[in-house]
Design a protein around this motif. Structure first.
Motif, PDB file in Angstrom:
ATOM      1  N   GLN A   1       3.548  -3.375  -9.999  1.00  0.00           N
ATOM      2  CA  GLN A   1       3.088  -2.132 -11.105  1.00  0.00           C
ATOM      3  C   GLN A   1       1.341  -2.984 -11.521  1.00  0.00           C
ATOM      4  OE1 GLN A   1       5.390  -1.438 -13.683  1.00  0.00           O
ATOM      5  NE2 GLN A   1       5.619   0.808 -13.310  1.00  0.00           N
TER       6      GLN A   1
ATOM      7  N   ASP B   1       0.779  -1.783   0.234  1.00  0.00           N
ATOM      8  CA  ASP B   1      -0.007  -0.353   0.161  1.00  0.00           C
ATOM      9  C   ASP B   1       0.680   1.508  -0.023  1.00  0.00           C
ATOM     10  OD1 ASP B   1      -0.037  -0.495   2.837  1.00  0.00           O
ATOM     11  OD2 ASP B   1      -0.478   0.668   2.991  1.00  0.00           O
TER      12      ASP B   1
ATOM     13  N   CYS C   1      13.357   4.735  -2.711  1.00  0.00           N
ATOM     14  CA  CYS C   1      12.223   3.532  -2.515  1.00  0.00           C
ATOM     15  C   CYS C   1      13.023   2.481  -3.404  1.00  0.00           C
ATOM     16  CB  CYS C   1      11.590   4.292  -4.298  1.00  0.00           C
ATOM     17  SG  CYS C   1      11.950   3.985  -5.546  1.00  0.00           S
TER      18      CYS C   1
ATOM     19  N   HIS D   1      -0.525  -3.037  -7.940  1.00  0.00           N
ATOM     20  CA  HIS D   1      -0.478  -2.222  -6.586  1.00  0.00           C
ATOM     21  C   HIS D   1       0.170  -1.429  -6.801  1.00  0.00           C
ATOM     22  CE1 HIS D   1      -0.376  -6.137  -3.826  1.00  0.00           C
ATOM     23  NE2 HIS D   1       1.249  -6.107  -4.643  1.00  0.00           N
ATOM     24  N   GLN D   2       0.389  -0.543  -7.942  1.00  0.00           N
ATOM     25  CA  GLN D   2       0.538   1.053  -7.936  1.00  0.00           C
ATOM     26  C   GLN D   2      -0.252   1.252  -8.327  1.00  0.00           C
ATOM     27  OE1 GLN D   2       4.549   1.668 -10.300  1.00  0.00           O
ATOM     28  NE2 GLN D   2       3.814   3.295 -11.410  1.00  0.00           N
ATOM     29  N   GLN D   3      -0.919   2.932  -7.443  1.00  0.00           N
ATOM     30  CA  GLN D   3      -1.319   3.679  -8.263  1.00  0.00           C
ATOM     31  C   GLN D   3      -0.751   4.723  -8.881  1.00  0.00           C
ATOM     32  OE1 GLN D   3      -3.168   4.779  -3.992  1.00  0.00           O
ATOM     33  NE2 GLN D   3      -3.427   2.189  -3.361  1.00  0.00           N
TER      34      GLN D   3
ATOM     35  N   GLN E   1       3.333   3.498  -1.067  1.00  0.00           N
ATOM     36  CA  GLN E   1       3.196   4.008  -2.925  1.00  0.00           C
ATOM     37  C   GLN E   1       5.109   4.961  -3.181  1.00  0.00           C
ATOM     38  OE1 GLN E   1       1.547   3.086  -5.734  1.00  0.00           O
ATOM     39  NE2 GLN E   1       0.296   2.242  -4.405  1.00  0.00           N
ATOM     40  N   ASN E   2       5.685   3.820  -4.561  1.00  0.00           N
ATOM     41  CA  ASN E   2       6.889   4.802  -4.046  1.00  0.00           C
ATOM     42  C   ASN E   2       7.025   6.151  -4.084  1.00  0.00           C
ATOM     43  OD1 ASN E   2       8.213   1.716  -4.673  1.00  0.00           O
ATOM     44  ND2 ASN E   2       7.823   1.992  -6.732  1.00  0.00           N
TER      45      ASN E   2
ATOM     46  N   ALA F   1      -0.069   9.068  -8.997  1.00  0.00           N
ATOM     47  CA  ALA F   1       0.638   9.549  -7.920  1.00  0.00           C
ATOM     48  C   ALA F   1      -0.430  11.014  -8.600  1.00  0.00           C
ATOM     49  CB  ALA F   1       2.143  10.017  -8.287  1.00  0.00           C
TER      50      ALA F   1
END
Length: 98
Positions: free
Chosen positions: A76, A26, A39, A79-81, A28-29, A83
């Protein structure tokens, strides 16, 4: 402390950090970059660079999979949202030219 013990402890701490980051998908990088200046991608790059210093060739995708626990593109997608504008602005201010 002898060097072998130190290396074992550092390796254990690295493994724990990687496991923690895998469990906290959850986070984020971009948030990590904005708060800590590194990151998961940075960590995987450092891993690859250390491997090269020890004469071990490792590609970026392989190093990322070690950190992410799965192929980067898969992580990605799961999980990646996207930005936010605020996150992007904060990143740009803290990392000019990045």
């Amino acid at each position: 402390m002898d060097q072998a013990t130190r290396t074992e402890l550092e390796a254990a701490a690295f493994r724990r950090l990687v496991q923690h980051l895998r469990e906290r998908s959850d986070v984020q990088n971009i948030d990590m970059m904005n708060l800590a200046g590194f990151c998961r991608n940075c960590l995987s790059r450092w891993y690859r660079e250390a491997a090269v210093e020890h004469g071990v060739a490792i590609a970026d995708p392989e190093a990322r999979e070690i950190v992410y626990g799965m192929p980067y593109k898969e992580w990605q997608a799961k999980h990646q949202q996207e930005a936010t504008a605020e996150q992007k602005a904060k990143f740009a201010k803290a990392n000019p030219g990045h």
